[in-house]
Design a protein around this motif. Structure first.
Motif: not given
Length: 291
Positions: A147-159, A229-240
């Motif tokens: 899917l690619g990195p990004g907060l929305e993609k992380a939600m889908i992946a974890i779901g 932590f691995l750089g696959l979640g929220a993209l900079p500079p989003t606080p996470e």
């Protein structure tokens, strides 16, 4: 809301007050939700504001002259407290939305497989077994790679990663409920499968799903932090929190311990609170465990 439902909620609240650890977990969750909701008003500084002149400054423990940044600053001079406060909104959003996705998928799979059984159950559970064959974080990383990195993609992946567990929990509850006498009576009266599932199976199988969902939010926050932590979640500079921990870990041994310590404490406290609340809900919703 009927009087019986009100009485039931009052009974749950009574047992919740008796369970001190669950009450502590509920208080922690309420505080986190409050912080996430009012982040713009609680943050003392702009979480995205950079200032290399304020790089890796200590916090309140170093003296009044550092009161501008109560928990210090990170390697780019950003206020750690402000980023943790805004990161609460990010982490809770990931946790709740990801678990919402997994619950929706898991409920559908578990209800269909548990109620109809036979080939439908076998087919759906083999899909679940295939997903269980992969470690959860590895499967999440694989989905994120697609899917690619990004907060929305992380939600889908974890779901997606959590949906097999939710399907198993739902299916196990449905297998017991579908054999109850009142379900057989509904079938004998000619009730449709949809009516039986919607009005009887689903409401009576929600208790274990609610408990597992609460516990899954804590795990989802951890997995989101791991992806960050691995750089696959929220993209900079989003606080996470996970990304903050990753970017600051190299300063732990160089004197700026606060840059990684406080985001780590935020993760620990949130996960602890949700786990305490989940354990308490399990005790409250299961009459056999009430004391």
């Amino acid at each position: 809301m009927t009087k019986s439902n009100i009485a039931k909620l009052q009974g749950y609240w009574y047992f919740l007050k008796k369970n001190k650890s669950a009450l502590a977990g509920l208080i922690i969750l309420i505080v986190l939700l409050f912080v996430a909701l009012f982040a713009p008003y609680l943050a003392p500084n702009d979480p995205l504001q950079r200032s290399l002149a304020h790089r890796l400054l200590p916090g309140f423990w170093a003296g009044k002259e550092y009161a501008q940044f109560p928990l210090g600053t990170d390697y780019l001079g950003r206020c750690i407290l402000s980023r943790i406060i805004w990161g609460t909104r990010t982490s809770l959003s990931v946790g709740f939305i990801a678990v919402g996705i997994s619950t929706l998928i898991g409920l559908v799979l578990g209800l269909l497989g548990g109620y109809f059984g036979g080939k439908i159950d076998t087919f759906l559970m083999r899909i679940v077994d295939i997903m269980f064959a992969f470690p959860s974080i590895l499967l999440a990383i694989t989905i994120m790679a697609a899917l690619g990195p990004g907060l929305e993609k992380a939600m889908i992946a974890i779901g997606i990663v959590y949906s097999p567990q939710m399907a198993r929990v739902t299916r196990s509850a449905v297998l017991v409920i579908r054999e109850m006498d009142y379900i057989q009576a509904e079938k004998a009266l000619g009730a449709s499968h949809l009516r039986i599932i919607w009005h009887h199976i689903l409401p009576n199988s929600l208790a274990p799903v609610i408990v597992y969902s609460t516990l899954s939010v804590a795990n989802a926050i951890l997995d989101a932090a791991a992806l960050g932590f691995l750089g696959l979640g929220a993209l900079p500079p989003t606080p996470e929190w996970g990304a903050m921990l990753s970017n600051s870990r190299q300063f732990l041994l160089s004197g700026a311990w606060w840059a990684a310590t406080f985001p780590g404490l935020a993760i620990m406290i949130s996960v602890l609170g949700l786990n305490l609340l989940g354990d308490g809900l399990r005790d409250i919703l299961d009459p056999r465990l009430r004391v």
